[in-house]
Design an enzyme around this catalytic site. Sequence first.
Site, PDB file in Angstrom:
ATOM      1  N   GLU A 289       0.248  -1.043   5.961  1.00  0.00           N
ATOM      2  CA  GLU A 289       1.077  -0.194   6.559  1.00  0.00           C
ATOM      3  C   GLU A 289       1.001   1.166   6.799  1.00  0.00           C
ATOM      4  OE1 GLU A 289       4.896   1.471   7.922  1.00  0.00           O
ATOM      5  OE2 GLU A 289       4.031   1.829   6.022  1.00  0.00           O
TER       6      GLU A 289
ATOM      7  N   ASP B 276       0.614  -1.302  -0.008  1.00  0.00           N
ATOM      8  CA  ASP B 276      -0.040  -0.076  -0.038  1.00  0.00           C
ATOM      9  C   ASP B 276       0.932   1.320   0.013  1.00  0.00           C
ATOM     10  OD1 ASP B 276       0.689  -0.848   2.611  1.00  0.00           O
ATOM     11  OD2 ASP B 276      -0.848   0.537   3.403  1.00  0.00           O
TER      12      ASP B 276
END
Length: 377
Positions: free
Chosen positions: A134, A69
Amino acid sequence: MESETLKLLKSLVSMRSVTPDDLGCQQLLIDRLTAIGFECETMQFGEVTNLWARRGKKEPLFAFAGHTDVVPTGPVENWDSDPFTPEVRDGLLFGRGTADMKAGIAAMVTACERFVNDHTNHSGSIAFLITSDEEGPAKNGTVKVIETLEARGEKIKWALVGEPSSSVQLGDTVKNGRRGSLGAVLTVRGIQGHVAYPQLADNPIHKVLPALNQLCAVHWDDGNEFFPPTSLQISNIHSGTGVTNVIPGHIEVTFNLRYSTELDHHQIIKTSEAIFEQHGLDHEVDWNLSGLPFLTSAGSLVEAAKKSIKQVTGLDTELSTAGGTSDGRFIAPTGAQVLELGPVNATIHQVNEHVRVSDVEQLTEVYQGILEKLLTE
């Protein structure tokens, strides 16, 4: 001619995997890793997609860790090129996620491909722990995967996180630990009233300020060889009705402590609460422990990284615990040696994020060298 790592990196960057969406990045990794003998397992927690891939059953277990991400781009018009159309200009690859941290992921994969090709029967096992959570709340990502692994007895000995750790040149700095992060929202209650009749009210702003001054003046510790002294910072204060003639009924204060291994969060909470009680505050505190401090001060992983960086770049790397935090905070409590090693971090989360094309290949070589030192020597 483009390297395999650069090709893979471009493919990953072209996927608009803004937190928590993976949008096919992990499937691309699965295709590559399955081809070289990895058993791949998708772990879905809520809206977060995670990948656990492992090659081999033997111990010790070496794990690459990272995230697919990325943060939002911000105004696209401020970029010199489309942030999700990777473009090389003047030896630099531009695009969202190039440095944080798709370069690390691409280098991990191709380093494994080269290593397995040269060492089919390597010792131990290799794994990938990849999340798409994250950059977001980090509630359903690495922490949940680690809980699953711990429950079934899979123990990571070495974890290499591909976060952008370098400062100026690739490999000049690696992160061998991070400070703990303890956040708090303090709410202090008073009595709302007219400013002309303070005797009929109780101003929570006036009451909390001496306590905050005392809290900010606390000498928590002196740090140590690896960590700076603990730091407390007030980030937000909210109170009032927006007019000048009303004493507010409450105040809300948000603060955060980044703390070293010299103390724990229980000590911080106890000291803070004692101050609030000393000042007679009618209060409550919502504490949020988002990460424990961790440190890999020495060991085989640190030595392998130092030697590999020296061989590839010629640099004597510096160990550092500076900066924010990473998913390493979820892995370290299991007893694993944890190290963060990745590209230069100067443009992460910025407009026109980029990495040096030459660094992408060097990072691959560094990762391959670490595997060779840990799983063949």
